[in-house]
Design a protein around this motif. Structure first.
Motif, PDB file in Angstrom:
ATOM      1  N   GLN A  92      54.326  93.933  -4.749  1.00 32.10           N
ATOM      2  CA  GLN A  92      55.339  95.099  -4.903  1.00 32.10           C
ATOM      3  C   GLN A  92      56.279  95.394  -3.840  1.00 32.10           C
ATOM      4  OE1 GLN A  92      52.018  98.158  -4.847  1.00 32.10           O
ATOM      5  NE2 GLN A  92      50.996  97.157  -6.726  1.00 32.10           N
ATOM      6  N   VAL A  93      56.303  94.590  -2.796  1.00 33.91           N
ATOM      7  CA  VAL A  93      57.158  94.759  -1.843  1.00 33.91           C
ATOM      8  C   VAL A  93      58.165  93.425  -1.635  1.00 33.91           C
ATOM      9  CG1 VAL A  93      57.844  95.372   0.635  1.00 33.91           C
ATOM     10  CG2 VAL A  93      55.856  96.804  -0.291  1.00 33.91           C
ATOM     11  N   PHE A  94      57.513  92.339  -1.171  1.00 37.18           N
ATOM     12  CA  PHE A  94      58.678  91.285  -0.674  1.00 37.18           C
ATOM     13  C   PHE A  94      59.074  90.609  -2.146  1.00 37.18           C
ATOM     14  CE2 PHE A  94      59.181  86.735  -0.687  1.00 37.18           C
ATOM     15  CZ  PHE A  94      60.059  86.583   0.360  1.00 37.18           C
ATOM     16  N   LEU A  95      58.290  90.338  -3.341  1.00 35.17           N
ATOM     17  CA  LEU A  95      58.874  89.561  -4.265  1.00 35.17           C
ATOM     18  C   LEU A  95      59.888  90.570  -5.177  1.00 35.17           C
ATOM     19  CD1 LEU A  95      55.709  87.785  -5.784  1.00 35.17           C
ATOM     20  CD2 LEU A  95      57.807  86.729  -4.656  1.00 35.17           C
ATOM     21  N   VAL A  96      59.791  91.965  -5.074  1.00 37.85           N
ATOM     22  CA  VAL A  96      60.773  92.814  -5.405  1.00 37.85           C
ATOM     23  C   VAL A  96      62.387  92.386  -5.072  1.00 37.85           C
ATOM     24  CG1 VAL A  96      61.565  95.293  -5.677  1.00 37.85           C
ATOM     25  CG2 VAL A  96      58.930  94.683  -6.078  1.00 37.85           C
ATOM     26  N   GLY A  97      62.205  92.314  -3.809  1.00 38.49           N
ATOM     27  CA  GLY A  97      63.367  91.839  -3.130  1.00 38.49           C
ATOM     28  C   GLY A  97      64.123  90.613  -3.542  1.00 38.49           C
ATOM     29  N   TYR A  98      62.870  89.825  -3.409  1.00 39.50           N
ATOM     30  CA  TYR A  98      63.012  88.286  -3.692  1.00 39.50           C
ATOM     31  C   TYR A  98      63.657  88.141  -4.831  1.00 39.50           C
ATOM     32  CZ  TYR A  98      61.985  83.302  -4.032  1.00 39.50           C
ATOM     33  OH  TYR A  98      62.122  81.963  -4.097  1.00 39.50           O
ATOM     34  N   ILE A  99      63.147  88.671  -6.041  1.00 37.27           N
ATOM     35  CA  ILE A  99      63.823  88.259  -7.320  1.00 37.27           C
ATOM     36  C   ILE A  99      65.193  88.808  -7.344  1.00 37.27           C
ATOM     37  CG2 ILE A  99      63.466  89.178  -9.634  1.00 37.27           C
ATOM     38  CD1 ILE A  99      60.528  89.549  -9.303  1.00 37.27           C
ATOM     39  N   ALA A 100      65.645  89.743  -6.772  1.00 32.67           N
ATOM     40  CA  ALA A 100      66.993  90.026  -6.609  1.00 32.67           C
ATOM     41  C   ALA A 100      67.797  88.792  -5.824  1.00 32.67           C
ATOM     42  CB  ALA A 100      67.315  91.438  -5.762  1.00 32.67           C
ATOM     43  N   THR A 101      67.426  87.982  -5.488  1.00 32.17           N
ATOM     44  CA  THR A 101      68.193  86.909  -4.511  1.00 32.17           C
ATOM     45  C   THR A 101      68.373  85.548  -5.704  1.00 32.17           C
ATOM     46  OG1 THR A 101      66.010  85.879  -3.481  1.00 32.17           O
ATOM     47  CG2 THR A 101      67.458  87.558  -2.447  1.00 32.17           C
ATOM     48  N   LEU A 102      67.433  85.890  -6.838  1.00 29.14           N
ATOM     49  CA  LEU A 102      67.500  84.842  -7.781  1.00 29.14           C
ATOM     50  C   LEU A 102      68.651  84.693  -8.692  1.00 29.14           C
ATOM     51  CD1 LEU A 102      63.518  84.935  -9.229  1.00 29.14           C
ATOM     52  CD2 LEU A 102      64.538  83.407  -7.527  1.00 29.14           C
ATOM     53  N   PRO A 103      68.953  83.496  -8.997  1.00 27.49           N
ATOM     54  CA  PRO A 103      70.603  83.276  -9.936  1.00 27.49           C
ATOM     55  C   PRO A 103      69.926  83.859 -11.245  1.00 27.49           C
ATOM     56  CG  PRO A 103      69.624  81.147  -9.025  1.00 27.49           C
ATOM     57  CD  PRO A 103      68.468  82.182  -8.772  1.00 27.49           C
ATOM     58  N   ASN A 104      71.040  84.698 -11.728  1.00 29.86           N
ATOM     59  CA  ASN A 104      71.015  85.188 -12.888  1.00 29.86           C
ATOM     60  C   ASN A 104      70.315  86.491 -13.110  1.00 29.86           C
ATOM     61  OD1 ASN A 104      73.095  83.423 -13.760  1.00 29.86           O
ATOM     62  ND2 ASN A 104      71.510  81.787 -14.258  1.00 29.86           N
ATOM     63  N   GLN A 105      69.675  86.915 -11.823  1.00 32.77           N
ATOM     64  CA  GLN A 105      68.829  88.116 -12.119  1.00 32.77           C
ATOM     65  C   GLN A 105      69.506  89.076 -11.167  1.00 32.77           C
ATOM     66  OE1 GLN A 105      66.181  89.124 -13.578  1.00 32.77           O
ATOM     67  NE2 GLN A 105      65.664  87.242 -14.657  1.00 32.77           N
ATOM     68  N   SER A 106      69.218  90.527 -12.110  1.00 39.49           N
ATOM     69  CA  SER A 106      69.850  91.594 -11.416  1.00 39.49           C
ATOM     70  C   SER A 106      69.015  92.371 -10.313  1.00 39.49           C
ATOM     71  CB  SER A 106      70.033  92.994 -12.399  1.00 39.49           C
ATOM     72  OG  SER A 106      68.553  93.331 -12.794  1.00 39.49           O
TER      73      SER A 106
ATOM     74  N   SER B 295      61.014  80.717 -11.740  1.00 39.47           N
ATOM     75  CA  SER B 295      61.761  80.365 -12.885  1.00 39.47           C
ATOM     76  C   SER B 295      63.105  81.220 -13.213  1.00 39.47           C
ATOM     77  CB  SER B 295      61.038  80.122 -13.882  1.00 39.47           C
ATOM     78  OG  SER B 295      60.706  81.353 -14.761  1.00 39.47           O
ATOM     79  N   GLY B 296      63.038  82.411 -12.865  1.00 34.64           N
ATOM     80  CA  GLY B 296      63.964  83.347 -13.004  1.00 34.64           C
ATOM     81  C   GLY B 296      64.103  83.846 -14.531  1.00 34.64           C
ATOM     82  N   SER B 297      63.034  83.462 -15.113  1.00 32.06           N
ATOM     83  CA  SER B 297      63.055  84.085 -16.639  1.00 32.06           C
ATOM     84  C   SER B 297      62.480  85.530 -16.567  1.00 32.06           C
ATOM     85  CB  SER B 297      61.868  83.166 -17.383  1.00 32.06           C
ATOM     86  OG  SER B 297      61.529  83.707 -18.503  1.00 32.06           O
ATOM     87  N   THR B 298      62.965  86.447 -17.513  1.00 33.34           N
ATOM     88  CA  THR B 298      62.924  87.731 -17.359  1.00 33.34           C
ATOM     89  C   THR B 298      61.267  87.943 -17.807  1.00 33.34           C
ATOM     90  OG1 THR B 298      65.053  88.474 -17.621  1.00 33.34           O
ATOM     91  CG2 THR B 298      63.332  89.935 -18.297  1.00 33.34           C
ATOM     92  N   VAL B 299      61.049  87.235 -18.858  1.00 32.34           N
ATOM     93  CA  VAL B 299      59.534  87.510 -19.815  1.00 32.34           C
ATOM     94  C   VAL B 299      58.733  86.886 -18.556  1.00 32.34           C
ATOM     95  CG1 VAL B 299      58.381  86.408 -21.592  1.00 32.34           C
ATOM     96  CG2 VAL B 299      60.661  87.295 -21.829  1.00 32.34           C
ATOM     97  N   ALA B 300      59.001  85.656 -18.041  1.00 32.53           N
ATOM     98  CA  ALA B 300      57.832  84.862 -17.030  1.00 32.53           C
ATOM     99  C   ALA B 300      57.616  86.009 -15.988  1.00 32.53           C
ATOM    100  CB  ALA B 300      58.305  83.797 -16.534  1.00 32.53           C
ATOM    101  N   ILE B 301      58.596  86.587 -15.336  1.00 34.57           N
ATOM    102  CA  ILE B 301      58.679  87.593 -14.215  1.00 34.57           C
ATOM    103  C   ILE B 301      57.715  88.585 -14.756  1.00 34.57           C
ATOM    104  CG2 ILE B 301      59.674  89.201 -12.769  1.00 34.57           C
ATOM    105  CD1 ILE B 301      62.182  87.018 -12.808  1.00 34.57           C
ATOM    106  N   ILE B 302      57.768  89.252 -15.762  1.00 31.99           N
ATOM    107  CA  ILE B 302      57.023  90.363 -16.425  1.00 31.99           C
ATOM    108  C   ILE B 302      55.749  89.972 -16.394  1.00 31.99           C
ATOM    109  CG2 ILE B 302      56.646  92.043 -18.189  1.00 31.99           C
ATOM    110  CD1 ILE B 302      59.874  92.008 -18.364  1.00 31.99           C
ATOM    111  N   VAL B 303      55.312  88.807 -17.193  1.00 30.13           N
ATOM    112  CA  VAL B 303      53.972  88.578 -17.314  1.00 30.13           C
ATOM    113  C   VAL B 303      53.254  88.301 -16.093  1.00 30.13           C
ATOM    114  CG1 VAL B 303      52.471  86.577 -18.177  1.00 30.13           C
ATOM    115  CG2 VAL B 303      54.486  87.602 -19.620  1.00 30.13           C
TER     116      VAL B 303
END
Length: 444
Positions: A268-282, A337-345
């Motif tokens: 809820q804290v770290f990975l929320v910020g980490y995801i923003a650094t992945l390629p092709n993710q907002s 993986s950067g996949s939107t579906v995979a991140i949500i799951v």
């Protein structure tokens, strides 16, 4: 001191209205607490390193931001142990009112702070002071709310009623995430100049609403059965009772909290910020995944509470901790993986099911582990020392490990270690769902 124990059935039962009011009061307070903490966590991951640590290199500023986040957890055990002992002497309601006022005032103040560009090093120092005030108040918030709610609830529904503490934290997650997604739609210049302040200033509405409800709630009828005795006890005696007979229950609850709180903070804290650094993710993808998992929790939390009343707290926690352990590497791999579906799951399974489920189970679980003489002290010590060791330092540790190793597997490994601690703690604990809460003896 006379060891008084009242039969549970002989204590006057509260009315349905009193049970509902206690449940609403506890739920709303935890909603405010987690709104405050999630907003702070989101701002730490995405904003504060730029506004309050702008003189540092980006990677160091990122770590410094999480260090300030950890400060709140460092002070929480202090607030918990002080306010918890007071609550064991004079009641849960007083602590519930005090914590919501302190917490709301500190969060509102953050929205008024100057930035580093405006006042230099004074800015991060003021941020740390506000964070410490938040932490001191929060130290007894969850424990006082869960103690009053579980002590007020009928024995056969304590898991269900206690789960609403988790419902409150989930609602806080949900509200904070929605608010953050809305302000993130602002142009970057407006977001960085004044937009980030709005979520903190807006918390004052929840503060006044929660204060109004909590002032009208009745004290736990179980505490009232020994109130005259407890008011004659010194805080020192409360601590001595706890350290003498409550340490075994404390160790188990401490481990439960590490397993739940640590994995919660990483997702809820770290990975929320980490995801923003992945390629092709907002920048908002992590917050969106957190939002979806929080929505899922609205349905899952009360169902898990009911399940704990049917099959027991211990069994439910063991299953959820085991899932979190086994899913650690697959879950982080899906996020990487950067996949939107995979991140949500991944967020649905790890946060929506495991974290929220373990947290929903903990509320009644921990209250039932401790005897009446030092229950609030025991629950606050377990929650806050476990929270510090698990949730408080997890984002900072993972950020440092990732900077040193440079590979996502360290995130998964840390999640697995935390989940394993929670799993072992549940395995060695007794089942407590049928305990008499009026007795002075601890469960272990």
């Amino acid at each position: 001191m006379v060891n008084v124990s009242t039969e549970y059935e002989k204590v006057a039962e509260p009315t349905r209205t009193q049970i509902m009011r206690a449940t609403v009061a506890g739920t709303l307070g935890t909603t405010l607490e987690y709104y405050d903490y999630v907003i702070y966590g989101l701002a730490t991951a995405l904003i504060f390193n730029q506004l309050f640590y702008s003189d540092l290199p980006p990677a160091i500023g990122f770590i410094a931001g999480f260090a300030t986040y950890a400060v709140g957890f460092i002070i929480r055990p202090v607030g918990g142990l002080i306010l918890g002992a007071i609550g064991d002497r004079i009641g849960r309601k007083v602590i519930m009112v005090l914590t919501i006022v302190l917490m709301g005032a500190a969060t509102f103040a953050i929205g008024l702070l100057p930035t580093y560009e405006q006042v230099g090093v004074i800015a991060p120092l003021l941020l740390i002071v506000c964070r410490m005030a938040q932490g001191f108040a929060t130290g007894a918030e969850l424990a006082s709310a869960s103690s009053l709610m579980v002590e007020t609830a009928p024995r056969k529904h304590r898991g269900f009623v206690g789960s609403f503490v988790s419902f409150g934290t989930n609602s806080g997650n949900l509200l904070a995430t929605v608010v953050w997604l809305l302000i993130s739609m602002l142009p970057e210049e407006q977001l960085m100049s004044w937009g980030w302040r709005l979520p903190f200033l807006g918390s004052i509405v929840l503060t006044f609403l929660g204060l109004w409800i909590r002032k009208g709630v009745k004290e736990s009828h179980i505490f009232e059965s020994v109130a005259e005795r407890q008011r004659k006890v010194s805080m020192g005696e409360v601590y001595r009772n706890f350290f003498k007979s409550g340490w075994r229950s404390f160790l188990v609850c401490f481990g439960l909290r590490i397993g739940e709180g640590g994995t919660s903070a990483i997702y809820q804290v770290f990975l929320v910020g980490y995801i923003a650094t992945l390629p092709n993710q907002s920048q908002s993808m992590g917050a969106t995944a957190l939002l979806i998992s929080s929505l899922f929790g609205i349905v899952a939390i009360p169902l898990i509470g009911i399940l704990t009343d049917k099959v027991g707290r211990r069994r439910v926690f063991i299953v959820l901790a085991a899932i979190q352990l086994l899913f650690a590497f697959p879950g982080v791999m899906m996020i990487e993986s950067g996949s939107t579906v995979a991140i949500i799951v991944a967020f649905l399974i790890a946060s929506g099911v495991c974290v929220q489920g373990m947290y929903a189970t903990e509320s009644a679980y921990m209250v039932e582990m401790f005897g009446l003489k030092h229950r609030l002290t025991g629950v606050t010590a377990s929650k806050e020392l476990g929270g510090l060791t698990g949730a408080g330092i997890a984002p900072l540790v993972v950020a440092a490990l990732l900077a040193a190793v440079g590979h996502w597997w360290v995130i998964a490994a840390y999640i697995a270690v935390l989940a394993a601690i929670g799993l072992v703690s549940a395995i060695i604990s007794p089942e407590v769902k049928a305990r008499d809460l009026t007795v002075d003896e601890d469960a272990m």
